[in-house]
Design a protein around this motif. Structure first.
Motif, mmCIF file in Angstrom:
data_model
loop_
_atom_site.group_PDB
_atom_site.id
_atom_site.type_symbol
_atom_site.label_atom_id
_atom_site.label_comp_id
_atom_site.label_asym_id
_atom_site.label_seq_id
_atom_site.Cartn_x
_atom_site.Cartn_y
_atom_site.Cartn_z
ATOM 1 N N PHE A 304 0.810 -1.215 0.000
ATOM 2 C CA PHE A 304 0.000 0.000 0.000
ATOM 3 C C PHE A 304 0.848 1.272 0.000
ATOM 4 N N GLN A 305 2.148 1.156 0.274
ATOM 5 C CA GLN A 305 2.991 2.353 0.360
ATOM 6 C C GLN A 305 3.085 3.145 -0.943
ATOM 7 N N PRO A 306 3.379 2.508 -2.095
ATOM 8 C CA PRO A 306 3.398 3.313 -3.327
ATOM 9 C C PRO A 306 2.030 3.904 -3.646
ATOM 10 N N VAL A 307 0.962 3.180 -3.342
ATOM 11 C CA VAL A 307 -0.391 3.705 -3.551
ATOM 12 C C VAL A 307 -0.592 4.935 -2.675
ATOM 13 N N CYS A 308 -0.152 4.839 -1.439
ATOM 14 C CA CYS A 308 -0.255 5.949 -0.501
ATOM 15 C C CYS A 308 0.568 7.149 -0.970
ATOM 16 N N LYS A 315 -2.948 14.471 -3.880
ATOM 17 C CA LYS A 315 -3.991 15.017 -3.010
ATOM 18 C C LYS A 315 -5.300 14.220 -3.085
ATOM 19 N N LYS A 316 -5.203 12.927 -3.297
ATOM 20 C CA LYS A 316 -6.380 12.056 -3.317
ATOM 21 C C LYS A 316 -6.436 11.316 -1.976
ATOM 22 N N TYR A 317 -6.872 12.031 -0.945
ATOM 23 C CA TYR A 317 -6.778 11.530 0.417
ATOM 24 C C TYR A 317 -7.731 10.375 0.704
ATOM 25 N N ASP A 318 -8.818 10.279 -0.027
ATOM 26 C CA ASP A 318 -9.730 9.167 0.168
ATOM 27 C C ASP A 318 -9.070 7.842 -0.196
ATOM 28 N N ARG A 319 -8.233 7.865 -1.239
ATOM 29 C CA ARG A 319 -7.528 6.659 -1.651
ATOM 30 C C ARG A 319 -6.408 6.307 -0.670
ATOM 31 N N VAL A 320 -5.793 7.323 -0.078
ATOM 32 C CA VAL A 320 -4.776 7.076 0.954
ATOM 33 C C VAL A 320 -5.404 6.353 2.135
ATOM 34 N N ARG A 321 -6.530 6.854 2.599
ATOM 35 C CA ARG A 321 -7.211 6.263 3.755
ATOM 36 C C ARG A 321 -7.685 4.844 3.453
ATOM 37 N N GLU A 322 -8.259 4.647 2.294
ATOM 38 C CA GLU A 322 -8.773 3.319 1.948
ATOM 39 C C GLU A 322 -7.657 2.284 1.880
ATOM 40 N N LYS A 450 -8.327 12.775 10.425
ATOM 41 C CA LYS A 450 -7.648 13.820 9.651
ATOM 42 C C LYS A 450 -7.814 13.574 8.147
ATOM 43 N N LEU A 451 -7.621 12.331 7.732
ATOM 44 C CA LEU A 451 -7.779 12.008 6.309
ATOM 45 C C LEU A 451 -9.226 12.206 5.864
ATOM 46 N N LYS A 452 -10.180 11.856 6.720
ATOM 47 C CA LYS A 452 -11.595 12.068 6.380
ATOM 48 C C LYS A 452 -11.901 13.556 6.241
ATOM 49 N N ASN A 453 -11.336 14.378 7.113
ATOM 50 C CA ASN A 453 -11.548 15.834 7.027
ATOM 51 C C ASN A 453 -10.941 16.412 5.757
ATOM 52 N N ASN A 454 -9.761 15.911 5.361
ATOM 53 C CA ASN A 454 -9.131 16.391 4.127
ATOM 54 C C ASN A 454 -9.907 16.018 2.885
ATOM 55 N N MET A 455 -10.727 14.966 2.989
ATOM 56 C CA MET A 455 -11.518 14.521 1.851
ATOM 57 C C MET A 455 -12.692 15.466 1.597
ATOM 58 N N GLN A 456 -13.067 16.233 2.602
ATOM 59 C CA GLN A 456 -14.264 17.086 2.480
ATOM 60 C C GLN A 456 -13.945 18.395 1.744
#
Length: 456
Positions: A304-308, A315-322, A450-456
Protein backbone atom coordinates in the motif's frame (compact mmCIF):
# COMPACT_ATOMS: atom_id res chain seq x y z
CA UNK A 1 11.90 7.28 -16.75
CA UNK A 2 10.11 8.38 -19.95
CA UNK A 3 7.24 10.87 -19.89
CA UNK A 4 4.97 8.27 -21.47
CA UNK A 5 5.88 5.76 -18.77
CA UNK A 6 5.27 8.39 -16.08
CA UNK A 7 1.80 9.27 -17.41
CA UNK A 8 0.83 5.63 -17.65
CA UNK A 9 1.99 4.90 -14.10
CA UNK A 10 0.30 8.05 -12.78
CA UNK A 11 -3.04 7.03 -14.27
CA UNK A 12 -2.71 3.54 -12.87
CA UNK A 13 -1.77 4.61 -9.36
CA UNK A 14 -4.41 7.34 -9.00
CA UNK A 15 -7.42 5.84 -10.81
CA UNK A 16 -7.49 2.05 -10.49
CA UNK A 17 -9.64 0.60 -7.65
CA UNK A 18 -7.60 0.89 -4.47
CA UNK A 19 -8.01 -2.64 -3.10
CA UNK A 20 -7.14 -4.20 -6.43
CA UNK A 21 -4.17 -1.86 -6.79
CA UNK A 22 -2.85 -2.62 -3.29
CA UNK A 23 -3.09 -6.35 -3.98
CA UNK A 24 -1.35 -5.87 -7.31
CA UNK A 25 1.48 -3.96 -5.62
CA UNK A 26 1.58 -6.36 -2.67
CA UNK A 27 1.84 -9.71 -4.47
CA UNK A 28 5.39 -9.25 -5.83
CA UNK A 29 6.47 -7.62 -2.57
CA UNK A 30 5.08 -10.50 -0.52
CA UNK A 31 6.83 -13.00 -2.78
CA UNK A 32 10.11 -11.11 -2.38
CA UNK A 33 9.75 -10.76 1.40
CA UNK A 34 8.68 -14.37 1.94
CA UNK A 35 11.46 -15.71 -0.26
CA UNK A 36 14.03 -13.60 1.58
CA UNK A 37 12.73 -14.83 4.93
CA UNK A 38 12.66 -18.38 3.59
CA UNK A 39 16.34 -18.55 2.86
CA UNK A 40 17.09 -17.28 6.37
CA UNK A 41 14.94 -20.17 7.63
CA UNK A 42 16.69 -22.61 5.27
CA UNK A 43 20.10 -21.43 6.51
CA UNK A 44 19.07 -22.18 10.09
CA UNK A 45 17.56 -25.55 9.12
CA UNK A 46 20.69 -26.71 7.28
CA UNK A 47 23.07 -25.54 10.00
CA UNK A 48 20.79 -27.13 12.60
CA UNK A 49 21.74 -30.48 11.11
CA UNK A 50 25.37 -29.79 12.09
CA UNK A 51 25.28 -28.43 15.65
CA UNK A 52 23.48 -26.29 18.20
CA UNK A 53 26.51 -23.95 18.34
CA UNK A 54 26.28 -23.40 14.59
CA UNK A 55 22.61 -22.45 14.87
CA UNK A 56 23.51 -20.08 17.71
CA UNK A 57 26.25 -18.57 15.51
CA UNK A 58 23.68 -17.72 12.86
CA UNK A 59 21.56 -16.13 15.58
CA UNK A 60 24.49 -13.97 16.64
CA UNK A 61 25.03 -12.80 13.07
CA UNK A 62 21.40 -11.66 12.86
CA UNK A 63 22.34 -8.54 14.82
CA UNK A 64 24.88 -7.56 12.14
CA UNK A 65 22.27 -8.23 9.44
CA UNK A 66 19.95 -5.78 11.18
CA UNK A 67 22.74 -3.18 11.02
CA UNK A 68 22.91 -3.69 7.25
CA UNK A 69 19.12 -3.42 7.09
CA UNK A 70 19.17 -0.24 9.19
CA UNK A 71 21.17 1.72 6.63
CA UNK A 72 19.69 -0.07 3.61
CA UNK A 73 16.12 0.66 4.67
CA UNK A 74 17.00 4.17 5.81
CA UNK A 75 18.31 5.16 2.39
CA UNK A 76 15.76 3.01 0.55
CA UNK A 77 12.69 4.33 2.34
CA UNK A 78 14.07 7.84 2.62
CA UNK A 79 14.83 8.16 -1.08
CA UNK A 80 11.92 5.96 -2.19
CA UNK A 81 9.28 7.95 -0.33
CA UNK A 82 10.56 11.15 -1.95
CA UNK A 83 10.64 9.46 -5.36
CA UNK A 84 7.01 8.30 -5.12
CA UNK A 85 5.79 11.77 -4.10
CA UNK A 86 7.95 13.41 -6.78
CA UNK A 87 6.52 11.12 -9.45
CA UNK A 88 3.01 11.85 -8.16
CA UNK A 89 3.84 15.56 -8.63
CA UNK A 90 5.53 14.77 -12.03
CA UNK A 91 8.97 16.01 -10.92
CA UNK A 92 11.26 13.48 -12.64
CA UNK A 93 14.54 15.40 -12.27
CA UNK A 94 14.27 15.54 -8.48
CA UNK A 95 13.41 11.84 -8.37
CA UNK A 96 16.49 10.96 -10.44
CA UNK A 97 18.93 12.87 -8.22
CA UNK A 98 17.52 11.47 -4.97
CA UNK A 99 17.54 7.93 -6.42
CA UNK A 100 21.23 8.13 -7.38
CA UNK A 101 22.34 9.71 -4.11
CA UNK A 102 20.20 7.24 -2.16
CA UNK A 103 21.86 4.27 -3.88
CA UNK A 104 25.53 5.27 -4.06
CA UNK A 105 25.80 6.58 -0.48
CA UNK A 106 24.96 3.27 1.28
CA UNK A 107 27.31 1.42 -1.09
CA UNK A 108 30.17 3.66 0.07
CA UNK A 109 29.19 3.37 3.74
CA UNK A 110 28.87 -0.41 3.42
CA UNK A 111 32.38 -0.62 1.98
CA UNK A 112 33.75 1.30 4.95
CA UNK A 113 31.85 -0.92 7.42
CA UNK A 114 33.16 -4.09 5.77
CA UNK A 115 36.78 -2.94 5.97
CA UNK A 116 36.48 -2.04 9.65
CA UNK A 117 34.65 -5.21 10.73
CA UNK A 118 36.84 -7.67 8.81
CA UNK A 119 39.85 -6.53 10.82
CA UNK A 120 38.43 -8.01 14.07
CA UNK A 121 35.71 -10.62 13.51
CA UNK A 122 36.09 -12.19 16.96
CA UNK A 123 35.66 -8.81 18.63
CA UNK A 124 32.55 -8.23 16.51
CA UNK A 125 31.09 -11.64 17.48
CA UNK A 126 31.63 -10.99 21.19
CA UNK A 127 30.15 -7.51 20.85
CA UNK A 128 27.03 -9.06 19.30
CA UNK A 129 26.59 -11.32 22.34
CA UNK A 130 28.25 -14.61 21.37
CA UNK A 131 29.13 -16.94 24.28
CA UNK A 132 32.72 -18.21 24.14
CA UNK A 133 31.77 -21.59 22.65
CA UNK A 134 29.77 -19.89 19.87
CA UNK A 135 32.39 -17.28 18.80
CA UNK A 136 34.17 -19.53 16.21
CA UNK A 137 30.84 -20.36 14.54
CA UNK A 138 29.72 -16.73 14.56
CA UNK A 139 33.04 -15.76 12.96
CA UNK A 140 32.58 -18.36 10.22
CA UNK A 141 29.12 -17.03 9.35
CA UNK A 142 30.00 -13.37 9.63
CA UNK A 143 33.11 -13.49 7.43
CA UNK A 144 31.44 -13.54 4.00
CA UNK A 145 28.38 -11.59 5.15
CA UNK A 146 30.63 -8.73 6.26
CA UNK A 147 32.54 -8.83 2.96
CA UNK A 148 29.26 -8.50 1.05
CA UNK A 149 28.00 -5.57 3.17
CA UNK A 150 28.15 -2.85 0.45
CA UNK A 151 26.16 -4.98 -1.99
CA UNK A 152 23.61 -6.13 0.59
CA UNK A 153 23.08 -2.62 1.92
CA UNK A 154 22.64 -0.94 -1.47
CA UNK A 155 20.49 -3.85 -2.76
CA UNK A 156 18.01 -3.17 0.03
CA UNK A 157 17.99 0.47 -1.04
CA UNK A 158 17.37 -0.41 -4.69
CA UNK A 159 14.57 -2.82 -3.85
CA UNK A 160 12.74 -0.21 -1.80
CA UNK A 161 13.25 2.48 -4.42
CA UNK A 162 11.76 0.23 -7.09
CA UNK A 163 8.87 -0.81 -4.85
CA UNK A 164 7.97 2.75 -3.91
CA UNK A 165 7.93 3.72 -7.58
CA UNK A 166 5.29 1.04 -8.12
CA UNK A 167 7.82 -1.31 -9.78
CA UNK A 168 7.63 -4.04 -7.17
CA UNK A 169 7.73 -6.78 -9.84
CA UNK A 170 11.24 -5.70 -10.90
CA UNK A 171 12.41 -5.75 -7.30
CA UNK A 172 10.75 -9.12 -6.79
CA UNK A 173 12.68 -10.68 -9.68
CA UNK A 174 16.00 -9.55 -8.20
CA UNK A 175 15.26 -10.57 -4.62
CA UNK A 176 13.60 -13.89 -5.47
CA UNK A 177 16.33 -14.88 -7.95
CA UNK A 178 18.98 -14.22 -5.31
CA UNK A 179 17.04 -16.15 -2.68
CA UNK A 180 16.54 -19.17 -4.93
CA UNK A 181 20.25 -19.16 -5.75
CA UNK A 182 20.99 -19.05 -2.00
CA UNK A 183 18.77 -22.07 -1.33
CA UNK A 184 20.47 -24.01 -4.14
CA UNK A 185 23.99 -23.09 -3.03
CA UNK A 186 23.42 -23.82 0.68
CA UNK A 187 23.61 -27.64 0.53
CA UNK A 188 26.36 -27.48 -2.10
CA UNK A 189 28.64 -25.30 0.01
CA UNK A 190 27.65 -26.62 3.46
CA UNK A 191 27.66 -30.38 2.78
CA UNK A 192 29.14 -31.20 -0.63
CA UNK A 193 32.12 -28.87 -0.27
CA UNK A 194 32.13 -29.45 3.51
CA UNK A 195 32.40 -25.75 4.34
CA UNK A 196 29.93 -25.95 7.24
CA UNK A 197 28.77 -22.63 8.67
CA UNK A 198 31.12 -20.76 6.30
CA UNK A 199 29.33 -22.40 3.37
CA UNK A 200 25.99 -20.94 4.44
CA UNK A 201 27.61 -17.51 4.71
CA UNK A 202 29.28 -17.76 1.30
CA UNK A 203 26.03 -18.89 -0.30
CA UNK A 204 24.27 -15.84 1.11
CA UNK A 205 27.02 -13.47 -0.04
CA UNK A 206 27.09 -14.85 -3.60
CA UNK A 207 23.29 -14.74 -3.90
CA UNK A 208 23.17 -11.16 -2.59
CA UNK A 209 25.73 -10.06 -5.19
CA UNK A 210 23.64 -11.73 -7.91
CA UNK A 211 20.48 -10.00 -6.66
CA UNK A 212 22.30 -6.66 -6.57
CA UNK A 213 23.21 -7.00 -10.25
CA UNK A 214 19.62 -7.81 -11.25
CA UNK A 215 18.18 -4.95 -9.20
CA UNK A 216 20.62 -2.43 -10.68
CA UNK A 217 19.76 -3.63 -14.15
CA UNK A 218 16.07 -3.17 -13.34
CA UNK A 219 16.57 0.55 -12.72
CA UNK A 220 17.35 1.04 -16.42
CA UNK A 221 13.95 -0.15 -17.59
CA UNK A 222 11.73 2.55 -19.19
CA UNK A 223 9.24 2.56 -16.28
CA UNK A 224 11.96 3.04 -13.65
CA UNK A 225 13.87 6.06 -12.38
CA UNK A 226 17.42 5.48 -13.63
CA UNK A 227 20.53 5.34 -11.44
CA UNK A 228 23.25 7.45 -13.09
CA UNK A 229 26.63 8.66 -11.82
CA UNK A 230 25.96 12.07 -13.32
CA UNK A 231 22.89 12.35 -11.05
CA UNK A 232 24.98 11.68 -7.95
CA UNK A 233 24.75 15.23 -6.64
CA UNK A 234 24.92 14.97 -2.86
CA UNK A 235 23.77 18.05 -1.01
CA UNK A 236 22.34 18.93 2.37
CA UNK A 237 18.93 19.37 0.74
CA UNK A 238 18.97 15.89 -0.78
CA UNK A 239 20.16 14.25 2.42
CA UNK A 240 17.53 16.15 4.39
CA UNK A 241 14.84 14.70 2.14
CA UNK A 242 16.25 11.21 2.63
CA UNK A 243 16.59 11.83 6.37
CA UNK A 244 12.97 12.91 6.77
CA UNK A 245 11.61 9.98 4.82
CA UNK A 246 13.98 7.36 6.20
CA UNK A 247 14.37 8.34 9.86
CA UNK A 248 11.56 6.08 11.13
CA UNK A 249 13.09 3.11 9.30
CA UNK A 250 16.54 3.94 10.66
CA UNK A 251 15.31 4.13 14.24
CA UNK A 252 13.29 0.95 13.82
CA UNK A 253 16.24 -1.01 12.50
CA UNK A 254 18.72 0.45 15.01
CA UNK A 255 16.47 -0.70 17.82
CA UNK A 256 16.04 -4.05 16.06
CA UNK A 257 19.82 -4.38 16.15
CA UNK A 258 19.99 -3.38 19.82
CA UNK A 259 17.16 -5.82 20.58
CA UNK A 260 18.92 -8.68 18.79
CA UNK A 261 22.17 -8.08 20.67
CA UNK A 262 20.39 -7.72 24.02
CA UNK A 263 18.39 -10.87 23.36
CA UNK A 264 21.60 -12.83 22.73
CA UNK A 265 23.10 -11.62 26.01
CA UNK A 266 19.94 -12.26 28.06
CA UNK A 267 19.33 -15.71 26.55
CA UNK A 268 22.84 -16.80 27.52
CA UNK A 269 22.70 -15.07 30.93
CA UNK A 270 19.40 -16.55 32.15
CA UNK A 271 19.76 -20.01 30.60
CA UNK A 272 20.27 -23.01 32.86
CA UNK A 273 23.92 -24.03 33.39
CA UNK A 274 25.30 -25.66 30.26
CA UNK A 275 22.37 -24.51 28.09
CA UNK A 276 23.61 -21.09 26.94
CA UNK A 277 24.17 -22.22 23.34
CA UNK A 278 20.78 -23.99 23.30
CA UNK A 279 19.01 -20.86 24.56
CA UNK A 280 20.69 -18.55 22.03
CA UNK A 281 19.92 -21.06 19.27
CA UNK A 282 16.28 -21.36 20.39
CA UNK A 283 15.72 -17.62 20.18
CA UNK A 284 17.48 -17.59 16.80
CA UNK A 285 15.05 -20.23 15.51
CA UNK A 286 11.96 -18.46 16.86
CA UNK A 287 13.15 -15.13 15.44
CA UNK A 288 13.36 -16.69 11.97
CA UNK A 289 9.96 -18.34 12.31
CA UNK A 290 8.31 -15.06 13.30
CA UNK A 291 10.16 -13.15 10.60
CA UNK A 292 8.86 -15.63 8.03
CA UNK A 293 5.25 -15.12 9.15
CA UNK A 294 5.65 -11.35 9.52
CA UNK A 295 7.16 -11.08 6.03
CA UNK A 296 3.72 -11.73 4.54
CA UNK A 297 2.14 -8.88 6.51
CA UNK A 298 5.10 -6.61 5.91
CA UNK A 299 4.95 -7.34 2.19
CA UNK A 300 1.22 -6.59 2.08
CA UNK A 301 1.63 -3.37 4.04
CA UNK A 302 4.47 -2.34 1.75
CA UNK A 303 2.09 -2.92 -1.14
CA UNK A 304 0.00 0.00 0.00
CA UNK A 305 2.99 2.35 0.36
CA UNK A 306 3.40 3.31 -3.33
CA UNK A 307 -0.39 3.71 -3.55
CA UNK A 308 -0.25 5.95 -0.50
CA UNK A 309 2.71 8.00 -1.75
CA UNK A 310 1.34 8.61 -5.23
CA UNK A 311 -2.14 9.53 -4.05
CA UNK A 312 -0.93 11.72 -1.21
CA UNK A 313 1.22 13.60 -3.73
CA UNK A 314 -1.84 13.85 -5.99
CA UNK A 315 -3.99 15.02 -3.01
CA UNK A 316 -6.38 12.06 -3.32
CA UNK A 317 -6.78 11.53 0.42
CA UNK A 318 -9.73 9.17 0.17
CA UNK A 319 -7.53 6.66 -1.65
CA UNK A 320 -4.78 7.08 0.95
CA UNK A 321 -7.21 6.26 3.75
CA UNK A 322 -8.77 3.32 1.95
CA UNK A 323 -5.40 1.70 1.19
CA UNK A 324 -4.26 2.03 4.83
CA UNK A 325 -7.45 0.55 6.30
CA UNK A 326 -7.41 -2.30 3.80
CA UNK A 327 -3.78 -3.19 4.61
CA UNK A 328 -4.47 -3.09 8.37
CA UNK A 329 -7.51 -5.37 8.18
CA UNK A 330 -5.99 -7.96 5.85
CA UNK A 331 -2.79 -8.10 7.91
CA UNK A 332 -4.65 -8.61 11.17
CA UNK A 333 -6.81 -11.39 9.75
CA UNK A 334 -3.76 -13.24 8.42
CA UNK A 335 -1.87 -13.00 11.71
CA UNK A 336 -4.84 -14.35 13.66
CA UNK A 337 -4.75 -17.54 11.61
CA UNK A 338 -0.95 -17.89 11.70
CA UNK A 339 -0.75 -17.23 15.43
CA UNK A 340 -3.35 -19.90 16.21
CA UNK A 341 -1.39 -22.47 14.21
CA UNK A 342 1.93 -21.41 15.76
CA UNK A 343 0.54 -21.66 19.29
CA UNK A 344 -0.95 -25.11 18.68
CA UNK A 345 2.08 -26.69 17.01
CA UNK A 346 4.97 -24.78 18.62
CA UNK A 347 7.11 -27.81 19.69
CA UNK A 348 6.77 -29.52 16.33
CA UNK A 349 7.69 -26.33 14.44
CA UNK A 350 10.81 -25.67 16.53
CA UNK A 351 11.90 -29.32 16.29
CA UNK A 352 12.12 -28.98 12.50
CA UNK A 353 15.29 -26.94 13.03
CA UNK A 354 17.15 -29.00 15.65
CA UNK A 355 15.35 -32.12 16.85
CA UNK A 356 18.47 -33.47 18.59
CA UNK A 357 18.44 -30.80 21.32
CA UNK A 358 15.54 -31.14 23.83
CA UNK A 359 16.53 -27.94 25.67
CA UNK A 360 16.40 -25.94 22.44
CA UNK A 361 12.94 -27.34 21.64
CA UNK A 362 11.56 -26.64 25.13
CA UNK A 363 12.87 -23.08 25.26
CA UNK A 364 11.88 -22.36 21.66
CA UNK A 365 8.33 -23.73 21.97
CA UNK A 366 7.53 -21.61 25.03
CA UNK A 367 9.01 -18.53 23.36
CA UNK A 368 7.02 -19.13 20.18
CA UNK A 369 3.75 -19.47 22.09
CA UNK A 370 4.33 -16.24 23.98
CA UNK A 371 5.04 -14.35 20.77
CA UNK A 372 2.00 -15.82 18.99
CA UNK A 373 -0.25 -14.60 21.83
CA UNK A 374 0.27 -10.95 20.84
CA UNK A 375 1.28 -11.35 17.19
CA UNK A 376 -2.12 -10.36 15.63
CA UNK A 377 -1.73 -6.88 17.15
CA UNK A 378 1.33 -6.15 15.01
CA UNK A 379 -0.49 -5.45 11.72
CA UNK A 380 -2.27 -2.28 12.85
CA UNK A 381 0.74 -0.44 14.22
CA UNK A 382 2.92 -1.60 11.31
CA UNK A 383 0.52 -0.22 8.69
CA UNK A 384 -0.10 2.96 10.68
CA UNK A 385 3.61 3.65 11.07
CA UNK A 386 4.11 3.17 7.32
CA UNK A 387 1.26 5.58 6.61
CA UNK A 388 2.81 8.31 8.75
CA UNK A 389 6.19 7.70 7.13
CA UNK A 390 4.78 7.98 3.60
CA UNK A 391 2.95 11.24 4.24
CA UNK A 392 6.03 12.73 5.96
CA UNK A 393 4.62 12.93 9.46
CA UNK A 394 8.06 12.06 10.76
CA UNK A 395 7.34 12.47 14.48
CA UNK A 396 4.52 9.90 14.85
CA UNK A 397 6.19 7.60 12.31
CA UNK A 398 9.45 7.63 14.26
CA UNK A 399 7.70 7.11 17.60
CA UNK A 400 5.77 4.09 16.33
CA UNK A 401 8.90 2.69 14.69
CA UNK A 402 10.95 2.69 17.89
CA UNK A 403 8.38 1.50 20.41
CA UNK A 404 8.14 -2.21 19.58
CA UNK A 405 11.82 -3.15 19.78
CA UNK A 406 13.01 -0.02 21.53
CA UNK A 407 10.96 1.85 24.09
CA UNK A 408 9.00 -1.24 25.17
CA UNK A 409 11.00 -4.35 24.27
CA UNK A 410 14.38 -3.37 25.71
CA UNK A 411 12.99 -2.36 29.14
CA UNK A 412 10.82 -5.50 29.20
CA UNK A 413 13.86 -7.60 28.33
CA UNK A 414 15.87 -6.05 31.13
CA UNK A 415 13.18 -5.97 33.85
CA UNK A 416 11.02 -9.07 33.41
CA UNK A 417 13.87 -11.61 33.78
CA UNK A 418 14.82 -10.07 37.13
CA UNK A 419 11.61 -11.54 38.52
CA UNK A 420 10.88 -14.39 36.12
CA UNK A 421 14.29 -15.53 34.87
CA UNK A 422 14.35 -17.03 31.38
CA UNK A 423 10.56 -16.88 31.19
CA UNK A 424 10.82 -13.10 31.36
CA UNK A 425 13.08 -13.17 28.31
CA UNK A 426 10.59 -15.41 26.52
CA UNK A 427 7.58 -13.16 27.14
CA UNK A 428 9.30 -9.78 26.57
CA UNK A 429 8.35 -9.52 22.88
CA UNK A 430 4.68 -10.24 23.54
CA UNK A 431 4.55 -7.55 26.25
CA UNK A 432 6.21 -5.06 23.90
CA UNK A 433 3.74 -5.86 21.10
CA UNK A 434 0.74 -5.35 23.38
CA UNK A 435 2.03 -2.01 24.67
CA UNK A 436 2.88 -0.80 21.15
CA UNK A 437 -0.65 -1.62 20.01
CA UNK A 438 -2.13 0.35 22.91
CA UNK A 439 0.03 3.34 21.96
CA UNK A 440 -0.83 3.09 18.25
CA UNK A 441 -4.62 3.02 18.59
CA UNK A 442 -5.05 6.76 19.42
CA UNK A 443 -2.75 7.67 16.53
CA UNK A 444 -4.77 5.46 14.18
CA UNK A 445 -8.02 7.12 15.28
CA UNK A 446 -6.50 10.59 14.86
CA UNK A 447 -5.06 10.05 11.36
CA UNK A 448 -8.29 8.41 10.24
CA UNK A 449 -10.23 11.53 11.22
CA UNK A 450 -7.65 13.82 9.65
CA UNK A 451 -7.78 12.01 6.31
CA UNK A 452 -11.59 12.07 6.38
CA UNK A 453 -11.55 15.83 7.03
CA UNK A 454 -9.13 16.39 4.13
CA UNK A 455 -11.52 14.52 1.85
CA UNK A 456 -14.26 17.09 2.48
Amino acid sequence: MSNEGLEQRYEEMTRRPVKLLVCQMAVPTIIAMVTTALYNVVDAAFIGRLSTEGTAGIGISFAYMTFIQALGFFFGHGSGNHISRALGAKDISSASVVASVGFITPFLLGTLAAILCLTNLSGLSRLLGAPAEVVPYANDYLRYIVAATPFMMSALTLNNQLRLQGNARIGMVGIVSGAILNIVLDPLFIFTLEMGVSGASLATAVSQLFAWCLLLRGTFRPESVHIRLRDFKPSWKVYYEIFRGGLPSLFRQVFNCAAAVSLNYCAALYAAPGEAASAVAAFAVVTRIMMFAFSVVLGFCQGFQPVCGYNYGAKKYDRVRESWLFASCVGTAFLLVISAAGFAFAPQIVALFRSEDPALIAIGATTLRWQCAAFPLVALFTATGMLFQNIRMTGPATLLSITRNGLFFLPALLLLPLALGLQGVQMAQAVADALTFILAVPYAIWINRKLKNNMQ
